[in-house]
Scaffold this motif. Structure first.
Motif, PDB file in Angstrom:
ATOM      1  N   THR A   2      19.059 -72.897 -54.250  1.00  0.00           N
ATOM      2  CA  THR A   2      17.729 -72.826 -53.673  1.00  0.00           C
ATOM      3  C   THR A   2      17.213 -74.222 -53.347  1.00  0.00           C
ATOM      4  O   THR A   2      17.314 -75.140 -54.156  1.00  0.00           O
ATOM      5  CB  THR A   2      16.756 -72.134 -54.653  1.00  0.00           C
ATOM      6  OG1 THR A   2      17.278 -70.860 -54.993  1.00  0.00           O
ATOM      7  CG2 THR A   2      15.387 -71.975 -54.021  1.00  0.00           C
ATOM      8  N   ARG A   4      14.829 -77.254 -53.030  1.00  0.00           N
ATOM      9  CA  ARG A   4      13.742 -77.717 -53.906  1.00  0.00           C
ATOM     10  C   ARG A   4      12.824 -78.636 -53.111  1.00  0.00           C
ATOM     11  O   ARG A   4      13.256 -79.350 -52.202  1.00  0.00           O
ATOM     12  CB  ARG A   4      14.313 -78.472 -55.106  1.00  0.00           C
ATOM     13  CG  ARG A   4      15.260 -77.643 -55.959  1.00  0.00           C
ATOM     14  CD  ARG A   4      14.511 -76.811 -56.969  1.00  0.00           C
ATOM     15  NE  ARG A   4      14.132 -77.604 -58.129  1.00  0.00           N
ATOM     16  CZ  ARG A   4      13.333 -77.151 -59.102  1.00  0.00           C
ATOM     17  NH1 ARG A   4      12.811 -75.944 -59.022  1.00  0.00           N
ATOM     18  NH2 ARG A   4      13.044 -77.921 -60.150  1.00  0.00           N
ATOM     19  N   THR A  70       7.432 -70.751 -53.677  1.00  0.00           N
ATOM     20  CA  THR A  70       6.695 -70.524 -54.916  1.00  0.00           C
ATOM     21  C   THR A  70       6.747 -71.785 -55.766  1.00  0.00           C
ATOM     22  O   THR A  70       7.530 -72.699 -55.496  1.00  0.00           O
ATOM     23  CB  THR A  70       7.310 -69.358 -55.709  1.00  0.00           C
ATOM     24  OG1 THR A  70       8.645 -69.737 -56.108  1.00  0.00           O
ATOM     25  CG2 THR A  70       7.372 -68.091 -54.865  1.00  0.00           C
ATOM     26  N   ALA A  71       5.938 -71.817 -56.807  1.00  0.00           N
ATOM     27  CA  ALA A  71       5.907 -72.980 -57.693  1.00  0.00           C
ATOM     28  C   ALA A  71       7.267 -73.223 -58.348  1.00  0.00           C
ATOM     29  O   ALA A  71       7.602 -74.364 -58.688  1.00  0.00           O
ATOM     30  CB  ALA A  71       4.832 -72.791 -58.763  1.00  0.00           C
ATOM     31  N   GLU A  72       8.080 -72.148 -58.518  1.00  0.00           N
ATOM     32  CA  GLU A  72       9.400 -72.297 -59.130  1.00  0.00           C
ATOM     33  C   GLU A  72      10.333 -73.149 -58.275  1.00  0.00           C
ATOM     34  O   GLU A  72      11.328 -73.692 -58.773  1.00  0.00           O
ATOM     35  CB  GLU A  72      10.043 -70.921 -59.361  1.00  0.00           C
ATOM     36  CG  GLU A  72       9.415 -70.110 -60.494  1.00  0.00           C
ATOM     37  CD  GLU A  72       8.062 -69.550 -60.120  1.00  0.00           C
ATOM     38  OE1 GLU A  72       7.805 -69.354 -58.913  1.00  0.00           O
ATOM     39  OE2 GLU A  72       7.240 -69.323 -61.042  1.00  0.00           O
ATOM     40  N   GLN A  73      10.032 -73.302 -56.995  1.00  0.00           N
ATOM     41  CA  GLN A  73      10.867 -74.108 -56.102  1.00  0.00           C
ATOM     42  C   GLN A  73      10.401 -75.559 -55.996  1.00  0.00           C
ATOM     43  O   GLN A  73      10.972 -76.342 -55.251  1.00  0.00           O
ATOM     44  CB  GLN A  73      10.883 -73.469 -54.699  1.00  0.00           C
ATOM     45  CG  GLN A  73      11.596 -72.135 -54.624  1.00  0.00           C
ATOM     46  CD  GLN A  73      11.408 -71.485 -53.272  1.00  0.00           C
ATOM     47  OE1 GLN A  73      10.551 -70.627 -53.077  1.00  0.00           O
ATOM     48  NE2 GLN A  73      12.227 -71.884 -52.305  1.00  0.00           N
ATOM     49  N   THR A 225       3.329 -81.282 -67.977  1.00  0.00           N
ATOM     50  CA  THR A 225       3.585 -80.079 -67.176  1.00  0.00           C
ATOM     51  C   THR A 225       2.272 -79.401 -66.852  1.00  0.00           C
ATOM     52  O   THR A 225       1.411 -79.231 -67.734  1.00  0.00           O
ATOM     53  CB  THR A 225       4.502 -79.112 -67.942  1.00  0.00           C
ATOM     54  OG1 THR A 225       5.736 -79.782 -68.232  1.00  0.00           O
ATOM     55  CG2 THR A 225       4.805 -77.872 -67.107  1.00  0.00           C
ATOM     56  N   GLY A 232       3.726 -74.684 -64.657  1.00  0.00           N
ATOM     57  CA  GLY A 232       5.131 -74.879 -64.979  1.00  0.00           C
ATOM     58  C   GLY A 232       5.789 -76.041 -64.249  1.00  0.00           C
ATOM     59  O   GLY A 232       6.950 -76.365 -64.523  1.00  0.00           O
ATOM     60  N   VAL A 233       5.072 -76.706 -63.323  1.00  0.00           N
ATOM     61  CA  VAL A 233       5.643 -77.810 -62.549  1.00  0.00           C
ATOM     62  C   VAL A 233       5.324 -79.138 -63.237  1.00  0.00           C
ATOM     63  O   VAL A 233       4.205 -79.356 -63.695  1.00  0.00           O
ATOM     64  CB  VAL A 233       5.104 -77.822 -61.104  1.00  0.00           C
ATOM     65  CG1 VAL A 233       5.678 -79.006 -60.325  1.00  0.00           C
ATOM     66  CG2 VAL A 233       5.432 -76.509 -60.406  1.00  0.00           C
TER      67      VAL A 233
END
Length: 497
Positions: A2, A4, A70-73, A225, A232-233
């Motif tokens: 994925t 980033r 999304t924030a996960e990326q 964080t 979460g970032v």
């Protein structure tokens, strides 16, 4: 695998932006929101820190949705901010105590004049690398703590916290982490610029309780964080906006310089690990520090009024309807007609540091048209740049050979050509226009390994435009002499009470 991304929170004087960048440093999405400017008295400039934080929360989700991620990326978030703006808030509730006092604010003018004559004033200036001026946070803290009954006692107990804007944002992003970075701390008059620790002598001089000050950290390194806005970032970097622009322009080598042309204009020259003390009216400041490495320093020339002079021309005089129109209007004449505008609206910053100066238009005759005034507005930015470059060359022992530029005013080709003419060096604009935001993103990505090293960042820099000097040296010298005489007319306008 994925893709980033890295996000920059660019908290500026008039607006806040969240920008998503990809691995090549390319802008993917942008979300922006202006915040209200408060001018309660002449010389007073304020912001609502709570409004700015609410804007960040809204912009975060908007930037992500526009990028389709999304924030996960997101690998990391970096912050660039207006630097000297001063915020106080309640540790328990997180509510600001009054409005933030903006870097342009001059309410501490009388106080600063008093402090300059106090024992210890020279030591404060030597340790901080800064002049005693209304520009910086220290005098504002003295003013605030002495104005509100009980505030100093609460600050001494650690109930009231101080921060510049990145400290305020990190506090809200993390749910209570009270930290700053070396670049912002170096703009308070409270930091020992060599040890990179709060100066006990400066805290005593300004009457600032140590308990209200944030922990000082390197600019490039994981602060914590996020639990809000980007849950979460990791927050990988914080830099003052002008240091972020230096980083975004990849001025990593001593002798490299950039100037950002925005509301004000700020020229920084990288001096490496050598701390150069100015004798020509410049600031000694921290350029950046990567965690685990020595700090890099810079000489800075801060010009208070450049882009805001165009705004004044538009909004107060109503001679143009939009900022870009000033170039068109200025091109209706071939020169300034003998007219010069010195925009000392908040006094003069580098290299003069004359807080009592006020703006002047000189050389007016019946020949002058609005076209000449428009040209004088643009030329004021160029001549102020020349004054700073002359001081920088004298302090550093180097001769500037190229000036990298960024900021909104670089879209004005006439202005950029005039700057090249008065400096007699090439002026270069990079392909990436968002260098403040990009610098914050670069620093954050570097902290988490998204980019491996500085050289990888340097490979992303590409030239978009260049202006070469073409002015007759005789004309240049004559006009510069006229400009300096115009500047002298602004001195000593405000008399001590």
């Amino acid at each position: 695998m994925t893709e980033r991304y890295v996000i920059a929170i660019d908290q500026g004087t008039t607006s806040t932006r969240c920008i998503v960048f990809d691995r090549r440093g390319q802008l993917v999405s942008l979300a922006q929101q202006e915040h209200k400017q408060y001018f309660p008295r002449p010389g007073w400039v304020e912001h609502d820190a709570a409004e700015i934080w609410r804007n960040v929360e809204r912009l975060a989700s908007l930037a992500l949705s526009r990028a389709g991620i999304t924030a996960e990326q997101v690998a990391a978030v970096g912050i660039a901010n207006q630097r000297e703006t001063t915020v106080l808030w309640d540790r328990r509730t997180g509510v600001p105590i009054g409005r933030a006092i903006v870097w342009q604010d001059t309410r501490t003018d009388t106080l600063v004049n008093t402090l300059i004559g106090e024992p210890g004033a020279e030591e404060v200036q030597h340790r901080s690398g800064l002049p005693l001026a209304t520009y910086f946070s220290g005098p504002r803290l003295t003013w605030l703590l002495g104005r509100t009954p009980g505030l100093r006692e609460r600050a001494e107990r650690g109930e009231v916290l101080f921060g510049t804007m990145e400290t305020w944002l990190i506090w809200n992003l993390t749910g209570g982490l009270h930290v700053t970075d070396v670049t912002n701390a170096s703009r308070t008059l409270l930091l020992d610029v060599r040890t990179l620790r709060w100066s006990a002598q400066a805290c005593e001089f300004f009457g600032v309780p140590r308990a209200m000050l944030p922990e000082v950290r390197p600019s490039v390194g994981v602060f914590g964080t996020a639990t809000a806005a980007f849950p979460g970032v990791r927050i990988g970097a914080a830099l003052g906006d002008q240091q972020a622009a230096l980083f975004g322009q990849t001025c990593f080598t001593p002798g490299e310089a950039k100037c950002t042309y925005g509301t004000g204009s700020f020229l920084l020259l990288n001096t490496g690990t050598e701390l150069v003390r100015s004798t020509h009216g410049l600031l000694t400041t921290v350029a950046y520090q990567i965690a685990g490495e020595p700090a890099q320093y810079a000489l800075e020339g801060s010009i208070a009024i450049t882009g805001s002079l165009v705004q004044w021309f538009r909004d107060q005089l109503e001679l143009i309807a939009s900022a870009p129109e000033i170039e068109t209007l200025a091109r209706t004449v071939t020169d300034n007609g003998g007219c010069y505008i010195v925009p000392a609206f908040s006094g003069l910053y580098a290299p003069h540091w004359r807080s009592e100066a006020r703006g002047a238009i000189v050389g007016l005759t019946s020949y002058i048209t609005k076209g000449h005034l428009a040209r004088a507005v643009l030329e004021a930015t160029a001549w102020q740049t020349r004054e700073v470059v002359d001081a920088m060359n004298a302090d550093s022992g180097l001769a500037l050979t190229t000036l990298k530029v960024d900021g909104g005013m670089t879209a004005d080709n006439l202005l950029m050509q005039f700057i090249a003419d008065v400096l007699d060096v090439p002026v270069v604009r990079p392909l990436a226009s968002e260098t403040v935001s990009l610098g914050a993103a670069y620093a954050a990505g570097l902290a988490v390994g998204h980019w491996p090293d500085l050289e990888d960042l340097r490979r992303n820099w590409h030239r978009a435009a260049q202006w070469m000097p073409a002015m007759d040296p005789v004309v240049r010298d004559r006009e510069y002499d006229n400009w300096r005489r115009a500047v002298e007319r602004t001195f000593d306008w405000i008399k001590p009470a």
